[in-house]
Design an enzyme around this catalytic site. Sequence first.
Site, PDB file in Angstrom:
ATOM      1  N   ASN A  50      88.400  65.295   1.952  1.00 31.94           N
ATOM      2  CA  ASN A  50      87.648  66.457   1.638  1.00 31.94           C
ATOM      3  C   ASN A  50      86.946  66.882   3.082  1.00 31.94           C
ATOM      4  OD1 ASN A  50      86.384  68.511   0.411  1.00 31.94           O
ATOM      5  ND2 ASN A  50      84.592  67.421  -0.084  1.00 31.94           N
ATOM      6  N   ILE A  81      77.399  65.180   5.665  1.00 33.46           N
ATOM      7  CA  ILE A  81      76.271  64.351   6.083  1.00 33.46           C
ATOM      8  C   ILE A  81      76.707  63.436   7.029  1.00 33.46           C
ATOM      9  CG2 ILE A  81      73.950  63.212   5.518  1.00 33.46           C
ATOM     10  CD1 ILE A  81      74.612  64.685   2.477  1.00 33.46           C
ATOM     11  N   TYR A 100      79.540  62.571 -12.099  1.00 33.77           N
ATOM     12  CA  TYR A 100      79.118  62.210 -10.470  1.00 33.77           C
ATOM     13  C   TYR A 100      77.622  61.547 -10.458  1.00 33.77           C
ATOM     14  CZ  TYR A 100      76.334  63.715  -6.376  1.00 33.77           C
ATOM     15  OH  TYR A 100      75.625  63.638  -5.446  1.00 33.77           O
ATOM     16  N   LYS A 147      76.283  57.447  -9.105  1.00 28.79           N
ATOM     17  CA  LYS A 147      75.270  57.236  -8.296  1.00 28.79           C
ATOM     18  C   LYS A 147      74.442  56.130  -8.921  1.00 28.79           C
ATOM     19  CE  LYS A 147      76.364  59.883  -5.030  1.00 28.79           C
ATOM     20  NZ  LYS A 147      76.950  59.312  -3.709  1.00 28.79           N
ATOM     21  N   ASP A 158      71.773  72.460 -15.249  1.00 23.79           N
ATOM     22  CA  ASP A 158      70.912  72.595 -14.055  1.00 23.79           C
ATOM     23  C   ASP A 158      69.445  71.827 -14.345  1.00 23.79           C
ATOM     24  OD1 ASP A 158      71.400  73.360 -11.600  1.00 23.79           O
ATOM     25  OD2 ASP A 158      71.451  75.430 -12.094  1.00 23.79           O
ATOM     26  N   SER A 164      71.248  59.903  -4.749  1.00 23.29           N
ATOM     27  CA  SER A 164      70.840  61.396  -4.885  1.00 23.29           C
ATOM     28  C   SER A 164      69.509  61.391  -5.786  1.00 23.29           C
ATOM     29  CB  SER A 164      71.892  62.071  -5.334  1.00 23.29           C
ATOM     30  OG  SER A 164      71.368  63.195  -6.113  1.00 23.29           O
TER      31      SER A 164
HETATM   32  C1  UD1 Z   1      73.693  69.666  -7.111  1.00 24.44           C
HETATM   33  C2  UD1 Z   1      73.659  68.314  -8.259  1.00 24.44           C
HETATM   34  C3  UD1 Z   1      73.338  67.216  -7.464  1.00 24.44           C
HETATM   35  C4  UD1 Z   1      74.045  67.060  -6.222  1.00 24.44           C
HETATM   36  C5  UD1 Z   1      74.040  68.219  -5.348  1.00 24.44           C
HETATM   37  C6  UD1 Z   1      75.197  67.964  -4.341  1.00 24.44           C
HETATM   38  C7  UD1 Z   1      73.270  69.130 -10.644  1.00 24.44           C
HETATM   39  C8  UD1 Z   1      72.322  69.245 -11.733  1.00 24.44           C
HETATM   40  N1  UD1 Z   1      73.160  68.657  -9.120  1.00 24.44           N
HETATM   41  O1  UD1 Z   1      72.343  69.828  -6.947  1.00 24.44           O
HETATM   42  O2  UD1 Z   1      73.198  66.143  -8.197  1.00 24.44           O
HETATM   43  O3  UD1 Z   1      73.726  65.724  -5.829  1.00 24.44           O
HETATM   44  O4  UD1 Z   1      74.433  69.343  -6.144  1.00 24.44           O
HETATM   45  O5  UD1 Z   1      76.541  68.295  -4.622  1.00 24.44           O
HETATM   46  O6  UD1 Z   1      74.433  69.816 -10.576  1.00 24.44           O
HETATM   47  N2  UD1 Z   1      72.076  78.008  -7.317  1.00 24.44           N
HETATM   48  C9  UD1 Z   1      72.241  79.415  -7.675  1.00 24.44           C
HETATM   49  N3  UD1 Z   1      73.266  80.259  -7.545  1.00 24.44           N
HETATM   50  C10 UD1 Z   1      74.471  79.269  -6.872  1.00 24.44           C
HETATM   51  C11 UD1 Z   1      74.274  78.159  -6.679  1.00 24.44           C
HETATM   52  C12 UD1 Z   1      73.155  77.310  -6.977  1.00 24.44           C
HETATM   53  O7  UD1 Z   1      71.193  80.157  -8.174  1.00 24.44           O
HETATM   54  O8  UD1 Z   1      75.546  80.078  -6.627  1.00 24.44           O
HETATM   55  C13 UD1 Z   1      70.775  77.318  -7.779  1.00 24.44           C
HETATM   56  C14 UD1 Z   1      70.991  76.352  -8.743  1.00 24.44           C
HETATM   57  O9  UD1 Z   1      70.479  76.779 -10.076  1.00 24.44           O
HETATM   58  C15 UD1 Z   1      69.725  75.303  -8.352  1.00 24.44           C
HETATM   59  C16 UD1 Z   1      69.927  75.638  -6.780  1.00 24.44           C
HETATM   60  O10 UD1 Z   1      70.340  76.906  -6.389  1.00 24.44           O
HETATM   61  O11 UD1 Z   1      68.554  75.766  -8.642  1.00 24.44           O
HETATM   62  C17 UD1 Z   1      70.578  74.527  -5.987  1.00 24.44           C
HETATM   63  O12 UD1 Z   1      71.926  74.416  -6.397  1.00 24.44           O
HETATM   64  P1  UD1 Z   1      73.038  73.465  -5.714  1.00 24.44           P
HETATM   65  O13 UD1 Z   1      72.977  73.794  -4.342  1.00 24.44           O
HETATM   66  O14 UD1 Z   1      74.108  73.509  -6.637  1.00 24.44           O
HETATM   67  O15 UD1 Z   1      72.267  72.018  -5.854  1.00 24.44           O
HETATM   68  P2  UD1 Z   1      71.908  71.252  -7.384  1.00 24.44           P
HETATM   69  O16 UD1 Z   1      72.162  71.524  -8.235  1.00 24.44           O
HETATM   70  O17 UD1 Z   1      70.167  70.880  -6.988  1.00 24.44           O
END
Ligand code: UD1
Length: 341
Positions: free
Chosen positions: A32, A9, A149, A153, A298, A122
């Site tokens: 990173n 970002i 994490y 925040k 999640d 966040s």
């Molecule tokens: C996560 C963190 C959030 C953080 C953000 C940035 C949690 C609960 N939240 O957001 O605090 O600011 O990352 O690093 O961990 N998904 C799949 N398959 C995958 C990966 C993700 O189905 O292989 C789904 C997840 O279940 C979720 C969505 O995709 O519903 C988004 O996931 P992700 O990109 O990891 O973001 P968050 O979990 O929303």
Amino acid sequence: MVAGGTGYIGSHTTVELQNAGYEVIIFDDLSNSNVEVLDGIERITGVRPDFVKLDLKDKEATRKALENYPDVKGIILFAASKAVGESVRMPLKYYRNNIVTLINLLELMPEFGVEGIVFSSSCTVYGQPDRENLPVTENAPIKPATSPYGNTKQINEEIIRDTIHSGAPFKSVILRYFNPIGAHPSAEIGELPNGVPQNLIPYLTQTAIGIRKELSVFGDDYNTPDGSCIRDYINVVDLAKAHVVAMDRMLENKSDYPIEIFNLGTGKGVSVLELIHTFERATGVKVPYKIVGRREGDIEQVWANPERANKVLGWTAKESLADTLLSAWNWQKRLRERGVQ
Ligand code: UD1
């Protein structure tokens, strides 16, 4: 000064700041990120930002660097560790990286006459909002963090609030991001995850290009229309532009308040399955995926009410999800051309 300006970002924000006429200095320890990001920023904007390789946890080193840049008027703090799973295994790394850095900067700002700091927060601070609080406004209750994490925040927001309330001679804008995705349309900069991606979009684009075999969809038995989780996916360039208006607002004294908080999202919730299908339509590329069990920790569904940012900042997310996913795909293809796996 953009702390963490070579990150995902941070690099997009540096581009938008330079496009808006700001002179940017990046402090980053490259823990990173990659120094070649500066080349990408230069190719897009025609300007190479000044760069200091620096560990922001080291207060003396940060002070010395600021002595070389006495004209710094504003700081944007991106520099932080951000992997949720890693933070559970290595909490002290997260508390040290994310909290010491902020304290150092807040202590140094008055010494150098820095007028304001924009902080990357966040939507994780809202946890799973109750139904009546969806879409989420800035006034929704803060829920106990589910990871170190997320806790950093929350703690950082409190540290900023307490410092401003104590009469510190600077302002702050706290920006609560929803799910930033995509890449610059030039495909010169984008997200560069380390190792196996944990976040959805890099995993999806790596699967689409063949680096990963298939994408796991974490759960289809949630209480949502198609059973998969819902998020508010915000284009990273749109997000970057919000930082520019936030910085303008602080430096031009447009606000009556020394501290302001804004949600940055589109206002639209999208499910994981909808997102996959939008990606397939936008790019014409099939994404092999399978439904697996839920991922621990999640959130079922969260999306933003971005009205305050729309009205007060005069900022609105503009890019469509399809174009944003296409930009992520073009970036993934560029990485392949460069031989990055
Ligand atoms: C996560 C963190 C959030 C953080 C953000 C940035 C949690 C609960 N939240 O957001 O605090 O600011 O990352 O690093 O961990 N998904 C799949 N398959 C995958 C990966 C993700 O189905 O292989 C789904 C997840 O279940 C979720 C969505 O995709 O519903 C988004 O996931 P992700 O990109 O990891 O973001 P968050 O979990 O929303």
